[in-house]
Design a protein around this motif. Structure first.
Motif, PDB file in Angstrom:
ATOM      1  N   CYS A 179     -45.183 -35.553 -23.177  1.00 10.06           N
ATOM      2  CA  CYS A 179     -44.131 -36.536 -23.459  1.00 10.06           C
ATOM      3  C   CYS A 179     -43.249 -36.116 -24.639  1.00 10.06           C
ATOM      4  CB  CYS A 179     -44.748 -37.902 -23.725  1.00 10.06           C
ATOM      5  SG  CYS A 179     -45.595 -38.614 -22.287  1.00 10.06           S
ATOM      6  N   GLY A 180     -43.548 -34.965 -25.245  1.00 12.90           N
ATOM      7  CA  GLY A 180     -42.708 -34.457 -26.334  1.00 12.90           C
ATOM      8  C   GLY A 180     -42.749 -35.303 -27.578  1.00 12.90           C
ATOM      9  N   ARG A 181     -43.930 -35.812 -27.952  1.00 14.29           N
ATOM     10  CA  ARG A 181     -44.040 -36.729 -29.084  1.00 14.29           C
ATOM     11  C   ARG A 181     -44.111 -36.003 -30.428  1.00 14.29           C
ATOM     12  NH1 ARG A 181     -42.433 -40.601 -25.793  1.00 14.29           N
ATOM     13  NH2 ARG A 181     -44.059 -41.802 -24.742  1.00 14.29           N
ATOM     14  N   TRP A 182     -43.348 -34.953 -30.602  1.00  9.72           N
ATOM     15  CA  TRP A 182     -43.319 -34.190 -31.844  1.00  9.72           C
ATOM     16  C   TRP A 182     -41.897 -34.197 -32.404  1.00  9.72           C
ATOM     17  CZ3 TRP A 182     -48.186 -33.171 -33.023  1.00  9.72           C
ATOM     18  CH2 TRP A 182     -49.124 -33.011 -31.997  1.00  9.72           C
ATOM     19  N   LEU A 183     -41.791 -34.251 -33.734  1.00 17.70           N
ATOM     20  CA  LEU A 183     -40.465 -34.276 -34.362  1.00 17.70           C
ATOM     21  C   LEU A 183     -39.730 -32.965 -34.089  1.00 17.70           C
ATOM     22  CD1 LEU A 183     -41.125 -35.978 -37.829  1.00 17.70           C
ATOM     23  CD2 LEU A 183     -40.357 -37.020 -35.683  1.00 17.70           C
ATOM     24  N   ALA A 232     -44.799 -42.985 -20.606  1.00 15.83           N
ATOM     25  CA  ALA A 232     -44.059 -41.727 -20.467  1.00 15.83           C
ATOM     26  C   ALA A 232     -42.553 -41.953 -20.469  1.00 15.83           C
ATOM     27  CB  ALA A 232     -44.478 -41.019 -19.184  1.00 15.83           C
ATOM     28  N   GLY A 233     -42.118 -43.129 -20.027  1.00 17.88           N
ATOM     29  CA  GLY A 233     -40.688 -43.405 -19.968  1.00 17.88           C
ATOM     30  C   GLY A 233     -40.055 -43.700 -21.310  1.00 17.88           C
ATOM     31  N   ALA A 234     -40.853 -43.996 -22.315  1.00 16.89           N
ATOM     32  CA  ALA A 234     -40.311 -44.269 -23.649  1.00 16.89           C
ATOM     33  C   ALA A 234     -39.846 -42.969 -24.304  1.00 16.89           C
ATOM     34  CB  ALA A 234     -41.365 -44.942 -24.508  1.00 16.89           C
ATOM     35  N   LYS A 235     -38.806 -43.071 -25.105  1.00 11.76           N
ATOM     36  CA  LYS A 235     -38.296 -41.880 -25.789  1.00 11.76           C
ATOM     37  C   LYS A 235     -39.176 -41.488 -26.970  1.00 11.76           C
ATOM     38  CE  LYS A 235     -33.456 -42.727 -24.560  1.00 11.76           C
ATOM     39  NZ  LYS A 235     -32.080 -43.008 -25.063  1.00 11.76           N
ATOM     40  N   ARG A 236     -39.808 -42.468 -27.581  1.00  7.81           N
ATOM     41  CA  ARG A 236     -40.663 -42.202 -28.739  1.00  7.81           C
ATOM     42  C   ARG A 236     -41.943 -43.020 -28.606  1.00  7.81           C
ATOM     43  NH1 ARG A 236     -37.945 -39.942 -33.015  1.00  7.81           N
ATOM     44  NH2 ARG A 236     -39.473 -40.740 -34.514  1.00  7.81           N
ATOM     45  N   GLY A 237     -43.019 -42.540 -29.221  1.00  5.58           N
ATOM     46  CA  GLY A 237     -44.258 -43.293 -29.177  1.00  5.58           C
ATOM     47  C   GLY A 237     -45.437 -42.475 -29.659  1.00  5.58           C
ATOM     48  N   TYR A 238     -46.628 -43.043 -29.513  1.00  5.91           N
ATOM     49  CA  TYR A 238     -47.838 -42.307 -29.878  1.00  5.91           C
ATOM     50  C   TYR A 238     -49.040 -42.920 -29.184  1.00  5.91           C
ATOM     51  CZ  TYR A 238     -49.136 -46.034 -33.225  1.00  5.91           C
ATOM     52  OH  TYR A 238     -49.484 -47.234 -33.802  1.00  5.91           O
TER      53      TYR A 238
END
Length: 648
Positions: free
Chosen positions: A240-244, A207-213
């Motif tokens: 986590c907001g993992r959308w462009l 969750a702490g990463a800015k980007r991921g999947y």
């Protein structure tokens, strides 16, 4: 084709179009999608039959249904584009060729980790990819849902989610918070046999990463509740907001598929996750994932209006791929017409009335449009770049051979049945139909089907080794502020199902003390390609056990064992695998004969014979529990050990 068309017409006229079904296996999509899939769909559209089955609903069909229940983001996920954290659950991309970009998965992983990305793996077996993990959670099978729910609780309780994204584009946070509160991380970890501190640290890292999947594989998807697993994965991605977002570039912009406008905006869930088209058994129906494939044998064997009486199978081997093998074989043998398109004389071909020998992939021209379609499917698929290639035939067909490209077979049936031959390009269901009467070559067909590609086919052809674009990529556009649609992370159907998991652990059965898990081998592709050139002297399907279990059972490598479930039993070859947890036996699906267990050394063992289609199944996709199956193990013959190499 004359005889097959005549029999299809007779069955259609006597019993209606629903009596004719098709099964398009994995290789149908991988090798012939650009040309054969449009013709197959055109034939069944003309027939008026919805009875089209594929491997999706015995693999990972929950992905599409879960998306339908969550809602849609009108731009792609972050996916393979510069992830800072990757969470893999029950998948080994080194072997599956999904979960990492298609091409060279190990190189991509090593390069990505060298750039600072953190890898988290949840799997009962220490797989190739788990060896590279920063956090490896070797959880007991059956705990994936609880682990995901515990991770969600950690993310919510510690405020680690993307609060701006959730406030703008998401609904259901209070309902989700209440639902996951039951899953105490320490308690979940204890039940799963992992360290609570590792579970908490892994959740914080991701969750702490800015980007991921996150990518869940066949392990959790085949455990009987794949839709719920995939919904929780999407919920984690959404929190986590993992959308462009607006202004970001779509690295995997389409090349051979039409272009589109990605928008940073939510689209609310579908009003109905299911589609038109019910099956006649167990209250199941067609969904966003397709028809429930495990019901096809029942549809064949169940008398009455709509009973399936004819089947065209291509690119797969249903006799060994489908669950409950004995019922599947009985169904295939009972058909009035069974056509198998197959380059090998497979177990299914042996049961067929007609076997059509197709060209092999390198004997016909093709394109990489399937890679575009994979990228559009969702997280964990495709090549991760804007890439395309056109390839002419690489090798000549064997002299004197009588081979037929699949598209020509479907084209020939349509002509004989008197249907106009009009097709929709692969991956473009909303595109207008295009007449192809008079098309004589595969090259002509590809030209017609590629007319709306984002990059002209002529430009792609000018790069014989393939074209990778870093310019002319799509850019995500801002959403409409007046649109109030939201992604639903508190779906009532899903949270009600989740509530049934709180504090519930399926206990081992005294008479079935082991659990059968699925796995994959690098030298086969599901039920295809198990041939001398690839299996290299190991054609059988080892049953892997932990060395401690082998010792307790008095087994050594090569000992024949009997594996029994509540449904049936099989003979298999025991092999050691110290990467497994104790109490487990791990085998690949898609192997084995349909009846003679004495062929175990020559063709392998068939785990699908042990799988019940009705004992436990996903209520949405109909996918049976095909892994984590309670089984018992005993020696088949104390004198049957053979000196055979271990499959690595």
């Amino acid at each position: 084709m004359d005889e097959i068309a005549a029999k299809l017409a007779d069955i259609r006229d006597r019993h209606g179009p629903r009596s004719i079904a098709s099964y398009a296996g994995t290789m149908a999509h991988i090798t012939t999608a650009p040309t054969a899939a449009p013709l197959h769909n055109a034939l069944f559209d003309a027939l008026g039959s919805e009875m089209r089955f594929d491997p999706n609903t015995i693999d990972k069909g929950g992905k599409q249904v879960a998306q339908s229940l969550l809602g849609y983001w009108a731009a792609p996920p972050q996916g393979f584009d510069a992830p800072e954290a990757v969470l893999l659950i029950g998948i080994n991309p080194m072997v599956t060729c999904t979960g990492f970009p298609a091409g060279s998965p190990k190189k991509w992983l090593l390069d990505t980790l060298a750039g600072g990305c953190k890898l988290i793996v949840v799997d009962p077996r220490r797989t190739d990819v788990a060896l590279h993990a920063d956090w490896y959670l070797q959880a007991a099978p059956g705990h994936d849902i609880a682990i995901l729910a515990a991770m969600l609780r950690i993310v919510i309780d510690e405020g680690l989610f993307d609060q701006d994204f959730v406030a703008r584009h998401v609904r259901g946070l209070p309902e989700l918070t209440a639902a996951v509160h039951r899953f105490d991380p320490e308690d979940v970890a204890r039940r799963a046999g992992i360290a609570g501190a590792d579970l908490v640290s892994a959740a914080r890292c991701y969750a702490g990463a800015k980007r991921g999947y996150t990518m869940a594989g066949t392990g959790p998807n085949m455990a009987g509740e794949g839709t719920l697993v995939e919904y929780l994965v999407l919920v984690l991605e959404t929190l986590c907001g993992r959308w462009l977002r607006a202004g970001e570039t779509v690295s995997a912009s389409p090349t051979l598929l039409p272009s589109y406008v990605p928008v940073a905006q939510a689209k609310s869930p579908d009003a109905d996750w299911a589609l038109q088209g019910r099956v006649r058994v167990r209250g199941l129906r067609k969904t966003r994932a397709g028809m429930p494939t495990a019901t096809l044998p029942e549809e064949i064997l169940t008398p009455g209006e709509g009973q399936v009486r004819a089947l065209i199978s291509w690119g797969g081997n249903p006799a060994v791929a489908f669950p409950d093998q004995r019922q599947t074989v009985e169904a295939l043998e009972s058909l009035e017409l069974f056509v198998q398109i197959d380059p090998w004389y497979s177990a299914s071909a042996r049961l067929a009335d007609y076997v059509i020998a197709p060209t092999m992939p390198l004997e016909a021209p093709s394109t990489t449009v399937f890679l575009d379609a994979l990228a559009a499917r969702g997280t964990g698929y495709g090549i991760g770049q804007a890439y395309a290639q056109y390839s002419p035939a690489v090798v000549e067909r064997p002299e004197g051979s009588d081979l037929l490209e699949e598209w020509r077979f479907f084209y020939g049936l349509m002509k004989r049945l008197g249907y106009p031959v009009e097709v929709t390009p692969f991956g473009c269901p909303s595109s207008p139909r295009r007449p192809i009467d008079g098309v004589r070559t595969t090259e002509e067909l590809i030209e017609i089907l590629s007319q709306d590609s984002a990059i002209p086919l002529s430009e792609i052809k000018s790069h014989p080794d393939g074209i990778t674009r870093t310019s002319r990529l799509l850019e995500v556009q801002p959403g409409d502020p007046d649109v109030l649609d939201r992604l639903d992370i508190g779906n009532g159907l899903m949270l009600a199902q989740l509530a049934g998991h709180a504090g519930v652990v399926e206990l081992s059965q005294p008479d079935r003390p082991y659990r059968l898990l699925c796995r994959r081998h690098l030298h086969v592709y599901n039920s295809s390609c198990n041939i001398d050139r690839t299996h290299r002297g190991v054609p059988y399907n080892p049953a892997y056990l932990h060395p401690d279990d082998m010792t307790e059972l008095g087994l050594s490598d090569g000992t024949l064992i009997r594996i029994s479930s509540d449904l049936s039993e099989i003979t298999a070859v025991a092999m050691k695998d110290p990467a497994l947890r104790t109490g487990l036996v791990s085998m690949a699906f898609g192997y084995g004969p349909t009846d003679h267990d004495e062929e175990v050394w020559a063709v392998g063992s068939s785990p699908s014979r042990l799988v019940s289609i009705s004992e436990k199944f996903d209520r949405f996709t109909g996918q049976p529990r095909m892994t984590n199956i309670p089984v018992s193990i005993e020696r088949a013959d104390a004198h049957a050990a053979r000196d055979h190499p271990t499959v690595l």
